[in-house]
Design an enzyme around this catalytic site. Sequence first.
Site, PDB file in Angstrom:
ATOM      1  N   GLY A 145       0.787  -1.244   0.000  1.00  0.00           N
ATOM      2  CA  GLY A 145       0.000   0.000   0.000  1.00  0.00           C
ATOM      3  C   GLY A 145       0.810   1.281   0.000  1.00  0.00           C
ATOM      4  CB  SER A 146       4.333   2.178  -0.787  1.00  0.00           C
ATOM      5  OG  SER A 146       4.461   1.799  -2.128  1.00  0.00           O
ATOM      6  CG  HIS A 237       1.891  -2.531 -15.801  1.00  0.00           C
ATOM      7  ND1 HIS A 237       1.396  -3.716 -15.297  1.00  0.00           N
ATOM      8  CD2 HIS A 237       3.005  -2.859 -16.515  1.00  0.00           C
ATOM      9  CE1 HIS A 237       2.154  -4.715 -15.711  1.00  0.00           C
ATOM     10  NE2 HIS A 237       3.139  -4.223 -16.451  1.00  0.00           N
ATOM     11  CD  GLU A 307       4.679   1.918  -9.009  1.00  0.00           C
ATOM     12  OE1 GLU A 307       4.325   1.095  -9.846  1.00  0.00           O
ATOM     13  OE2 GLU A 307       4.801   1.656  -7.801  1.00  0.00           O
TER      14      GLU A 307
HETATM   15  C1  GRF Z   1       3.223  -1.152  -7.650  1.00  0.00           C
HETATM   16  O1  GRF Z   1       4.511  -1.372  -8.137  1.00  0.00           O
HETATM   17  C2  GRF Z   1       2.234  -1.051  -8.772  1.00  0.00           C
HETATM   18  O2  GRF Z   1       2.780  -0.583  -9.950  1.00  0.00           O
HETATM   19  C3  GRF Z   1       1.804  -2.460  -8.969  1.00  0.00           C
HETATM   20  O3  GRF Z   1       1.783  -3.009  -7.679  1.00  0.00           O
HETATM   21  C4  GRF Z   1       2.736  -2.334  -6.867  1.00  0.00           C
HETATM   22  C5  GRF Z   1       2.038  -1.943  -5.593  1.00  0.00           C
HETATM   23  O4  GRF Z   1       2.948  -1.483  -4.632  1.00  0.00           O
HETATM   24  N1  GRF Z   1       0.566  -2.523  -9.700  1.00  0.00           N
HETATM   25  P1  GRF Z   1       2.422  -0.855  -3.265  1.00  0.00           P
HETATM   26  O5  GRF Z   1       1.526  -1.884  -2.623  1.00  0.00           O
HETATM   27  O6  GRF Z   1       1.679   0.392  -3.606  1.00  0.00           O
HETATM   28  O7  GRF Z   1       3.639  -0.578  -2.460  1.00  0.00           O
END
Ligand code: GRF
Length: 320
Positions: A145-146, A237, A307
């Site tokens: 959930g980062s 993604h 992200e």
């Molecule tokens: C992210 O790398 C996103 O691109 C993918 O899943 C991962 C989720 O990471 N779809 P987090 O749980 O938000 O840390």
Amino acid sequence: MFQKLQQKWGVNHRQFWIIFIVFGLTGTTTAILTRYVTAWLGMDASSFWVWKLMVRLGMLVFGYQFILLGYGALLGQWAFFWKYEELLLRKLGVLSQKSKIKNQNNSLEPMAKGQQPIPNSQSPIAKGQQPIPKTQLAIFASGAGSNAQKIIEHFKNHPSVRVALVVCNKPGAGVLQIASDKGIPSLLIEKERFFRGDTYLPVLKEYGIDFIVLAGFLWKVPIDLINAYPQKILNIHPALLPKYGGKGMYGMHVHEAVIAAGEKQSGITIHFVNEHFDEGAPVFQATCLIDEKDTPETLAQKIHVLEHAHFPVEIEKIVS
Ligand code: GRF
């Protein structure tokens, strides 16, 4: 049975067991205290049974609730147990409807049957101005959930967008704790209902959800949900689509494939969601370089940095 209860309460695995312990401790403590109270009142086997019953009922109705709140607070679950008490107090007519509405904004439980959510919370407004309805965002996530955390922080106190709900399919996922810490309601969903039932659409409507963001949500989105939110579901993604996308391409699998192919760069793609995995219209890409020393793990870190920097901002642009 436990899983069903956990889903009903809308809590993660850790919270569930703490809550269970609180109920256990409260029951035992109430029983012990009741014995002391009856002895203190000089009651024994020969006492009139109606008096004994009244004392026991009194302890059960009032003592139990106080002890429950006490243990709940001690074990860090005040919010959950206060909500439980509020429900009871409302049923008894002690609390007004006003406090009910205030409660729902921060509820950690799925809404109780018959309750009405606040469809659009309002921004602070100057006297005489019309309030602007906020766009209600739901974040679907099943991992650490980062990204969800960055999105929640980005929209905290935002004038026109509000994160109203976190939807998760994995009990115990880190994102549930993040939602709880940030005071965002969370909803644990079940496969059967999501894919073969009503897709939780009534619940999303109850929360007034206008826009959905997938941030590490691994289930395919059912067509009914896509149709209900046309061009209103975004996904992120961790690669430069159309390469390294599709079924099975998620998390470390993506980074392993990118490194194994000897790519010199990777990146992120933010795109609308359609009925095929990772095939909806792209709206944003950002890249990072890969050097010889990079491993899938170090690449994953670079991707997370991208992200966190871009996803909340791009969501804001699209939603606005
Ligand atoms: C992210 O790398 C996103 O691109 C993918 O899943 C991962 C989720 O990471 N779809 P987090 O749980 O938000 O840390």
